[in-house]
Motif scaffolding. Sequence first.
Motif, PDB file in Angstrom:
ATOM      1  N   ARG A 211      -5.237  -6.131  11.375  1.00 39.61           N
ATOM      2  CA  ARG A 211      -5.909  -5.641  12.582  1.00 39.61           C
ATOM      3  C   ARG A 211      -7.279  -5.051  12.251  1.00 39.61           C
ATOM      4  O   ARG A 211      -8.256  -5.247  12.989  1.00 39.61           O
ATOM      5  CB  ARG A 211      -5.032  -4.613  13.291  1.00 39.61           C
ATOM      6  CG  ARG A 211      -3.837  -5.241  14.007  1.00 39.61           C
ATOM      7  CD  ARG A 211      -2.898  -4.197  14.569  1.00 39.61           C
ATOM      8  NE  ARG A 211      -1.864  -4.807  15.398  1.00 39.61           N
ATOM      9  CZ  ARG A 211      -0.765  -4.187  15.814  1.00 39.61           C
ATOM     10  NH1 ARG A 211      -0.550  -2.907  15.446  1.00 39.61           N
ATOM     11  NH2 ARG A 211       0.116  -4.802  16.569  1.00 39.61           N
ATOM     12  N   ALA A 215     -10.818  -6.693  13.598  1.00 36.83           N
ATOM     13  CA  ALA A 215     -11.777  -5.938  14.405  1.00 36.83           C
ATOM     14  C   ALA A 215     -13.157  -5.893  13.749  1.00 36.83           C
ATOM     15  O   ALA A 215     -14.189  -5.944  14.434  1.00 36.83           O
ATOM     16  CB  ALA A 215     -11.256  -4.509  14.608  1.00 36.83           C
ATOM     17  N   THR A 216     -13.175  -5.834  12.436  1.00 37.97           N
ATOM     18  CA  THR A 216     -14.442  -5.699  11.717  1.00 37.97           C
ATOM     19  C   THR A 216     -15.181  -7.023  11.552  1.00 37.97           C
ATOM     20  O   THR A 216     -16.411  -7.082  11.684  1.00 37.97           O
ATOM     21  CB  THR A 216     -14.193  -5.083  10.324  1.00 37.97           C
ATOM     22  OG1 THR A 216     -13.533  -3.833  10.465  1.00 37.97           O
ATOM     23  CG2 THR A 216     -15.500  -4.906   9.571  1.00 37.97           C
TER      24      THR A 216
END
Length: 240
Positions: A211, A215-216
């Motif tokens: 996750r 997201a990054t």
Amino acid sequence: MSERQTLGRGRKLIELYRRGVGGERDNAGRLLLAWLTQHDLTLYDLDPSLPVSRDLAALDEWRQSAAWLSQLGSEAHEEALLHLVDADDLTVPEMSRLLEAVDLDKLMSQRIDGWAHADAADLADYIQAARQLPPAADWLGGSGSLASRLHAAVRLTAWRARHPARLLKTRSTLETRFVLGLVRGLGAPAGQLHPQGVEAHLSVAQLARLRALLATHLPSAEAQAYQAAEQLGEELGLGG
């Protein structure tokens, strides 16, 4: 000269041919071929793992695994099995033949302690996984020895039992493929495509890491993918 002595002499010539180099090898080959012709023998008569032929090229293609396979059902059956379960060069038909001859439950009982130790896994989990192993047709594909494939199947079954499947929902085909790559990179068993994204067996730590990486790095991954697609289109257009 007795038949036993005749065959023994031929086998010695085979060994000389295999070990020889240059002129020594050529000479051994000539002597072997003459010996076969003189006594109306084929390579098979000297070694059942070789073809019914006098073509010495078969000696260059000879494999130890084939020799062990020829011993199945003989007095050397058990010794042959000990070698064959770790042979990593068996063809599909050879692997099928081995599978018919080997006791998988016995093999697992002999190896499972070592597998659990090597994987730093719980032995009880591996023993339970061995009892729940799917049919061989579901795990026999791929490469490697029978023992290594069986090990991988036990490891995968144990992992899936301890880490239930999680549905990782995605919003696009590109994101789905990115998540599949992340799952592989995190060392989890291969994820499966799902209508809503990716289904994968992940630990809590792996899920958290996935996750965070998603997201990054998803925005830059999308940008790179679109740029690569444009570049490919341009190259194809110029090439036309």
